[in-house]
Scaffold this active site. Sequence first.
Site, PDB file in Angstrom:
ATOM      1  N   ASP A 117       0.827  -1.212   0.000  1.00 41.14           N
ATOM      2  CA  ASP A 117       0.000   0.000   0.000  1.00 41.14           C
ATOM      3  C   ASP A 117       0.862   1.264   0.000  1.00 41.14           C
ATOM      4  O   ASP A 117       0.341   2.369  -0.077  1.00 41.14           O
ATOM      5  CB  ASP A 117      -0.998   0.010   1.149  1.00 41.14           C
ATOM      6  CG  ASP A 117      -0.353  -0.085   2.519  1.00 41.14           C
ATOM      7  OD1 ASP A 117       0.895  -0.103   2.601  1.00 41.14           O
ATOM      8  OD2 ASP A 117      -1.087  -0.149   3.533  1.00 41.14           O
ATOM      9  N   SER A 118       2.187   1.088   0.020  1.00 43.29           N
ATOM     10  CA  SER A 118       3.092   2.223  -0.182  1.00 43.29           C
ATOM     11  C   SER A 118       2.893   2.849  -1.557  1.00 43.29           C
ATOM     12  O   SER A 118       3.308   3.992  -1.793  1.00 43.29           O
ATOM     13  CB  SER A 118       4.551   1.776  -0.041  1.00 43.29           C
ATOM     14  OG  SER A 118       4.852   0.723  -0.946  1.00 43.29           O
ATOM     15  N   ASP A 156      -1.111  -6.140  -0.131  1.00 42.35           N
ATOM     16  CA  ASP A 156      -1.371  -5.498   1.168  1.00 42.35           C
ATOM     17  C   ASP A 156      -2.868  -5.263   1.371  1.00 42.35           C
ATOM     18  O   ASP A 156      -3.517  -4.628   0.529  1.00 42.35           O
ATOM     19  CB  ASP A 156      -0.676  -4.131   1.213  1.00 42.35           C
ATOM     20  CG  ASP A 156       0.533  -4.131   2.123  1.00 42.35           C
ATOM     21  OD1 ASP A 156       0.615  -5.010   3.004  1.00 42.35           O
ATOM     22  OD2 ASP A 156       1.383  -3.248   1.956  1.00 42.35           O
ATOM     23  N   LYS A 186      -0.997  -9.569   2.905  1.00 42.21           N
ATOM     24  CA  LYS A 186      -0.224  -9.096   4.052  1.00 42.21           C
ATOM     25  C   LYS A 186      -1.115  -8.213   4.912  1.00 42.21           C
ATOM     26  O   LYS A 186      -1.919  -7.443   4.383  1.00 42.21           O
ATOM     27  CB  LYS A 186       1.011  -8.311   3.604  1.00 42.21           C
ATOM     28  CG  LYS A 186       1.905  -7.857   4.775  1.00 42.21           C
ATOM     29  CD  LYS A 186       3.217  -7.275   4.300  1.00 42.21           C
ATOM     30  CE  LYS A 186       3.081  -5.876   3.757  1.00 42.21           C
ATOM     31  NZ  LYS A 186       2.672  -4.898   4.801  1.00 42.21           N
ATOM     32  N   GLU A 188      -1.169  -5.789   8.625  1.00 38.51           N
ATOM     33  CA  GLU A 188      -0.371  -5.100   9.643  1.00 38.51           C
ATOM     34  C   GLU A 188      -1.011  -5.231  11.018  1.00 38.51           C
ATOM     35  O   GLU A 188      -2.229  -5.077  11.166  1.00 38.51           O
ATOM     36  CB  GLU A 188      -0.227  -3.612   9.297  1.00 38.51           C
ATOM     37  CG  GLU A 188       0.567  -3.338   8.029  1.00 38.51           C
ATOM     38  CD  GLU A 188       0.783  -1.851   7.794  1.00 38.51           C
ATOM     39  OE1 GLU A 188       0.537  -1.057   8.723  1.00 38.51           O
ATOM     40  OE2 GLU A 188       1.196  -1.489   6.673  1.00 38.51           O
ATOM     41  N   GLU A 255       9.546  -4.382  10.350  1.00 37.34           N
ATOM     42  CA  GLU A 255       9.898  -3.055   9.843  1.00 37.34           C
ATOM     43  C   GLU A 255      10.421  -2.155  10.953  1.00 37.34           C
ATOM     44  O   GLU A 255       9.804  -2.035  12.013  1.00 37.34           O
ATOM     45  CB  GLU A 255       8.703  -2.383   9.158  1.00 37.34           C
ATOM     46  CG  GLU A 255       9.050  -1.013   8.585  1.00 37.34           C
ATOM     47  CD  GLU A 255       8.000  -0.442   7.656  1.00 37.34           C
ATOM     48  OE1 GLU A 255       8.195   0.700   7.179  1.00 37.34           O
ATOM     49  OE2 GLU A 255       6.984  -1.127   7.408  1.00 37.34           O
TER      50      GLU A 255
END
Length: 359
Positions: A117-118, A156, A186, A188, A255
């Site tokens: 999602d970056s 993401d 993925k 978070e 991270e």
Amino acid sequence: MAAPGAALRPLSRAVLTASPALRVAPCRLHQSLLNRQSPSLSSASRSPLTSHTQTRHSSYHSPEPSSNTPNARKKVTMHTLRNLYKKGEPIAMITAHDFPSARAADESGMDMVLVGDSLGMVAMGLENTTEVIIEEMLLHCRSVARGAKHAFLVGDLPMGSYEISPAQAVASSLRFIKEGHVHGVKIEGGEELAPTIKRITQAGIPVVGHIGLTPQRQNALGGFRVQGKTSASAIQLLRDALALQDAGVFMLVFEAMPPEVAALITSKLTVPSIGIGAGNGCSGQVLVQVDMLGNFQPGRFIPKFVKKYADVWGEATRGIIQYREEVKSRAFPSPEYTYPISKEELAKFEKTVDEMYRK
């Protein structure tokens, strides 16, 4: 691991004409149609049509990766990744957000490609990842899936697509597999997400966990801050990692944490860890492709953990500036970049135009 439903999707004309192994298919299709419409047509009379379908005079197409070439590498699967982990060979992961970046990553031999999602910041110009919505992620996932035919693809789950309930998370994950054509998702968060991750894995969807600095939670973290710098916070990271492992993740992203902390946690796991700003003691590494290729304007903030391997921005602007100058001076396009016409046909055209405008 093929994308679900891949065998049921009709092949487009662009796919058929682009892949070397499939170029014969349109020819046979045209011949079959001609035989039905006019059985008396001979092979000789059909040959001009056959050759014409293989000729392109436009750059507006997206050629498929040459996955059927003799030296093409094998598809990376969960089994492949487990073997790399068991052998102690680092797993190479990189992000991609469109067809060209996916193609570059895949042909460079990356084991895994992450549609992170970056992309909200590096591809869409957003302030941060929290603004990205699921429909945007799915669009980019599909584009990447068309370009990366060998790497293991992970997408993401964006903020807002999994936090409400495990049922919501499963529904979102299913969309990523069915519509985004990725192989896993993925997510978070720490141990609080263990029940959610368990539900996703029970649905048969591979999950990559993400702990440490979790950009989607930057507001709660007080910004983009390194995690695990105190004994208490490092212990919490270990608890998070173990809880997500027990919930069924097949991999974890670490991270922005001290390398010693990441290495120690990695040694206590039975699944691989992928570091981004977490040192060399992880089972592999991931970077944002736009960052590591230097495809950003001068002065933009870049995290400490990013190594710049190229200067795509500099090369791109150099080429664009040269193009602009050649357009202004009419140096481009020169004859070698144009299509010819015979002198006879040109003379006929000019004569016809003269006659039209004399009337």
